[in-house]
Motif scaffolding. Structure first.
Motif, PDB file in Angstrom:
ATOM      1  N   THR A  88      22.667  23.094 112.061  1.00 22.57           N
ATOM      2  CA  THR A  88      23.338  23.723 112.015  1.00 22.57           C
ATOM      3  C   THR A  88      23.363  24.957 110.947  1.00 22.57           C
ATOM      4  O   THR A  88      22.980  25.230 110.134  1.00 22.57           O
ATOM      5  CB  THR A  88      24.341  22.970 111.890  1.00 22.57           C
ATOM      6  N   LYS A  89      24.502  25.189 111.452  1.00 22.72           N
ATOM      7  CA  LYS A  89      25.023  27.092 110.742  1.00 22.72           C
ATOM      8  C   LYS A  89      26.146  27.050 110.233  1.00 22.72           C
ATOM      9  O   LYS A  89      27.237  26.443 110.829  1.00 22.72           O
ATOM     10  CB  LYS A  89      24.510  28.259 111.304  1.00 22.72           C
ATOM     11  N   THR A 102      27.938  23.949 115.885  1.00 17.89           N
ATOM     12  CA  THR A 102      28.215  25.063 114.043  1.00 17.89           C
ATOM     13  C   THR A 102      29.939  25.040 113.422  1.00 17.89           C
ATOM     14  O   THR A 102      30.509  25.010 114.624  1.00 17.89           O
ATOM     15  CB  THR A 102      27.762  26.265 114.261  1.00 17.89           C
ATOM     16  N   LYS A 104      31.229  27.868 113.237  1.00 19.73           N
ATOM     17  CA  LYS A 104      32.343  28.641 114.182  1.00 19.73           C
ATOM     18  C   LYS A 104      32.915  27.982 115.497  1.00 19.73           C
ATOM     19  O   LYS A 104      33.772  27.662 115.688  1.00 19.73           O
ATOM     20  CB  LYS A 104      31.662  29.959 113.557  1.00 19.73           C
TER      21      LYS A 104
END
Lengths: 583, 310
Positions: free
Chosen positions: A211-212, A261, A263
């Motif tokens: 994930t980020k 993620t 965001k």
């Protein structure tokens, strides 16, 4: 604790005692039920104390105090140890290790040391014993790699990869899983206390999904738990050692093609729960709805006190910021929903409700919302706060603050607030020092510190034929929130529900850089009679920022904590208080 | 057989005849689409004393509104030269630019930070910088939705001139809302701006026409998701199929969620995608991060493979 934080300390969002609303929570209710709306977001400042994080913070601080300030890969074999020791002697590999403005070290850690693959080794060293050392810099979110030849005992190549994160070491995987399985939100969502073995995606056979954390630019991973045909993603921030949030997805043939993620989690939650639908709040004698708009910030509406509507709606239409050193330089920002909006600065955290305390007594509650640029607090990025205060005695205040940092230390912020009232027989009065003067027609006025106050408090009065109404008290630094005064332009216009004059979302109504009354509301002044009518109040505060040490205002600054950047804020709250007037 | 069935079969025959009448393209011809150069610098650039080989249009918003012409320095001691025709700043902030084989340039307005400099009137309009005079005038206005509740703030998001069929491709998201993808892709006549074909229900940004895969296709970056799709084109550049998935940018690059702002083929036949963050809002950033992704086409597996990221 600095001066501003002391003053601002009573605002609960810095003290971590906020209640997080979700679609359908006890403080606010709305009917949405989609995967995005069921997601749970954690506060950016919320860190739960537990033995795992305590132990790791201690280890991190110890590493920062070593001569090289780097946490080494452990355990490791003698070759790995030699490779990282050689790499740590190399100036290029050790670059980016300290804050650019101070000698304080940044948190860095060697994640991996392994024998380099043949294709990675330069021709001249093919016969050597070459190891690759991967160093991650948490503060700058960059990776540095060094190729080390153990035969010649030298570094043969250094690479710096901005925005890149190496594979995390095994112990950090364990940390991520431990943080997830012990978190109350994960336990509640799964309905049981998961074990380490439960963090396993059946389809991928890996415990962690990639994930980020695109907004914070932190190192994040997602331990994932399957339950039936669903998977619970728990996004863990390994830079701050905390859970960012959780979200369910479907597994099997319907599994998402895109990763969950930071965001996506935030945008979906805010859009589904707070942009697409109103949330209703009933608390004490107060009752109202709120929604995050596409361009007018957090709007409250149908505001009732003891069953009587006192405000139709209140919102912040625009934020104008101008810089005095360059004429015409500045921005006119709309704030609002994170996607599919006209907002330049967007909501990335949920609205919060917190209690207002005075002398250890609860005297009301506040509803707050932040809007933030992605790269805030870097220069030329913005963070705005909207705060509505509801007091048990019927007082109500709308306040707004800039948390900096903007493009310079000579900026003036002008939030354009709009209030509409339910009464159809309101008249607007101004205290002239001896008596109340009625405004006959639409007009504007600049309120100064010298303007006379009725009862040493109120400058204006909205009053109905029955003599009921609202006194208006502008901020002059008396609200004990660090505010230094509103210096507002005040406009009264006649309500025209049939015209596009602000009952619905307004596009940008004024330019950035006018320093006079021309902030936008004057466009709706047409010399109309306003006595005994439906009125709209526009209130444009003016807050000049300051970066003087000890006097910071509308400002933010970065500082290092455990070797990573944190933000200290110096808000400049401004906005009027409305006080009920009895007949 | 009843009359309507006969008519249906007759119509079907006409359509299949027309379809078989379509001019075929040779394999070599297709492979050069998107790579073979055709664009010319505008004649007026030389009259300004600028070197066309070192000059390029820019719509950077830092100091200028609209379009500017920039001449890169020839040597280290040389300085950057800039020029702005009075008509280039009249229509607000402008977005991407494409040039044609005559030296004309095409661009369109976009809101920047707020909608103050953009009117509804120009929301779906393309402007043309004349190759000879340098003046920017309205080229055409595409059909637009005037007011829909919750409509996005954007109109056009992409423009591209195809050297092969000499058509202009434009993507518009006008009329789209959070819940409905209502955008369109348009094919325009180069000389008149007339809409020759359109594909609805697509919100797209970057556009490019290429034939590297052996088929002439329009490549378009989805505005809502980090993906590039294609739709097949005939020799004349008209749509000849349905959109198909080609490339995902999900989890690639520093942001992992980039939308394809610009798509071009390089001389190595790689598809170079310029990815940016885009969320249908007006959020501005002090540093506008953009990542270039180069993809090569594996003909055997019929797949695009990531070659490099920068």
């Amino acid at each position: 604790m600095n001066f501003s934080l002391k003053l601002f300390g009573r605002l609960s969002w810095l003290l971590g005692i906020t209640l997080f609303l979700s679609c359908g929570s006890e403080n606010g209710t709305s009917p949405s039920q989609t995967p995005g709306s069921e997601a749970i977001l954690q506060s950016d400042s919320l860190q739960l104390d537990n033995p795992i994080t305590k132990q790791l913070w201690n280890k991190i601080d110890s590493a920062l105090n070593t001569s090289h300030h780097v946490m080494l890969l452990q355990p490791c074999n003698p070759d790995q140890m030699e490779a990282q020791t050689i790499a740590l002697q190399h100036p290029e590999f050790m670059a980016n290790g300290s804050d650019s403005l101070s000698p304080k070290p940044l948190r860095r850690e060697i994640f991996n040391v392994y024998q380099a693959r043949p294709q990675e080794i330069p021709q001249a060293f093919q016969q050597g014993k070459v190891y690759k050392v991967e160093l991650y810099n948490y503060a700058l979110n960059l990776t540095q790699t060094a190729l080390v030849d153990l035969v010649s005992k030298q570094v043969i190549q250094v690479n710096t990869l901005k925005g890149s994160q190496p594979d995390i070491p095994l112990y950090l995987k364990d940390v991520a899983i431990q943080l997830a399985i012990h978190h109350p939100d994960v336990i509640k969502a799964l309905g049981f206390q998961p074990g380490q073995e439960d963090a396993l995606m059946a389809n991928t056979k890996t415990a962690l999904n990639h994930t980020k954390c695109e907004r914070s630019m932190h190192l994040c991973v997602a331990p994932t738990f399957t339950k039936g045909d669903k998977a619970l993603w728990a996004i863990v921030d390994l830079t701050d050692l905390r859970l960012v949030g959780i979200r369910w997805t479907n597994t099997g043939p319907e599994q998402p093609t895109r990763a969950v993620t930071e965001k996506r989690l935030k945008f979906e939650k805010i859009s589904e729960c707070y942009c697409k639908q109103m949330t209703h709040v009933q608390k004490g004698d107060w009752d109202f709805n709120y929604i995050i708009t596409t361009s007018d910030g957090l709007r409250i509406s149908e505001v009732k006190y003891k069953g009587e509507t006192v405000i139709n709606s209140a919102k912040v239409v625009d934020w104008h910021v101008s810089y005095s050193n360059t004429e015409g330089f500045g921005y006119s920002d709309a704030v609002g929903c994170p996607e599919f909006s006209q907002a330049a600065v967007v909501a990335v955290t949920e609205p919060r409700i917190s209690s207002i305390e005075e002398n250890n007594q609860t005297i009301g509650f506040a509803l707050e919302q932040n809007f933030s640029s992605e790269q805030w607090p870097l220069p030329c990025n913005y963070n705005y706060l909207q705060r509505y205060e509801f007091y048990t005695d019927g007082r109500f205040r709308s306040a707004a603050a800039s948390l900096g940092r903007g493009c310079g230390n000579n900026g003036t912020y002008r939030p354009v607030m709009r209030f509409s009232f339910p009464n159809t027989d309101y008249s607007f009065h101004e205290w002239n020092g001896n008596a109340w003067d009625v405004w006959k027609k639409e007009q504007w006025k600049l309120l100064t510190p010298q303007s006379p106050n009725y009862s040493n408090q109120y400058q204006y009065l909205l009053q109905s034929k029955s003599q009921k109404g609202l006194y208006i008290e502008s901020g002059k630094g008396q609200f004990h929130d660090g505010g230094r005064g509103d210096n507002p332009y005040v406009y009264i216009t006649k309500m025209h529900p049939d015209l596009d004059e602000g009952e619905n979302d307004l596009v940008t109504i004024g330019p950035c850089c006018n320093t006079d009354y021309q902030q936008g509301p004057e466009k709706f002044i047409n010399d109309e009679e306003i006595e005994n009518g439906s009125l709209v109040l526009w209130y444009v505060c003016q807050m000049k920022n300051d970066d003087t040490p000890g006097k910071e205002y509308c400002w933010s600054a970065s500082y290092l904590e455990h070797g990573v950047y944190k933000t200290r804020v110096y808000p400049c709250l401004a906005g009027p208080m409305f006080i009920p007037k009895k007949p | 057989m009843n009359l309507s069935l006969k008519m249906f079969i007759a119509l079907l025959c006409v359509f299949s005849l027309c379809s078989s009448c379509k001019e075929k393209m040779t394999e070599d011809e297709i492979l050069t689409i998107g790579i073979a150069p055709c664009r010319k610098p505008a004649a007026f650039i030389q009259t300004l004393g600028f070197d066309p080989n070192r000059s390029a249009y820019s719509t950077e918003t830092d100091r200028y509104k609209g379009v500017i012409l920039i001449q890169a320095p020839a040597t280290e001691t040389d300085t950057i030269r800039k020029y702005q025709h009075p008509s280039w700043s009249k229509f607000g902030y402008m977005a991407s630019i494409t040039t044609d084989d005559l030296g004309n340039a095409y661009t369109f307005p976009v809101p920047f930070i707020n909608t103050e400099n953009q009117t509804i009137q120009t929301l779906n309009s393309i402007f043309k910088i004349d190759h000879s005079s340098g003046e920017m005038t309205l080229f055409t206005t595409l059909p637009k939705t005037d007011s829909v509740k919750d409509m996005v703030a954007y109109g056009l998001l992409g423009v591209y001139f195809d050297c092969h069929a000499k058509k202009i491709y434009v993507s518009s998201v006008n009329g789209s809302t959070r819940d409905k993808e209502n955008g369109s892709l348009f094919v325009l006549d180069q000389s008149t701006g007339k809409v020759l074909d359109r594909l609805d229900g697509v919100d797209a940004m970057g556009l490019c026409v290429g034939g590297v895969t052996g088929e002439k296709k329009l490549y378009f970056g989805k505005a809502r998701t980090p993906e590039v799709y294609t739709v097949e084109l005939d020799k004349e550049g008209m749509f000849d199929g349905k959109p198909e998935f080609a490339i995902s940018l999900d989890q690639l690059g520093p942001r992992g969620d980039d939308k394809a702002r610009r798509i071009r083929f390089n001389t190595k036949s790689e598809l170079v995608i310029h990815g940016i963050e885009f969320n249908f809002n007006l959020a501005g950033q002090s540093i506008k991060p953009e990542t270039k992704y180069a993809f090569g086409y594996n003909r055997e597996e019929k797949k695009w493979l990531l070659m490099s990221t920068e």
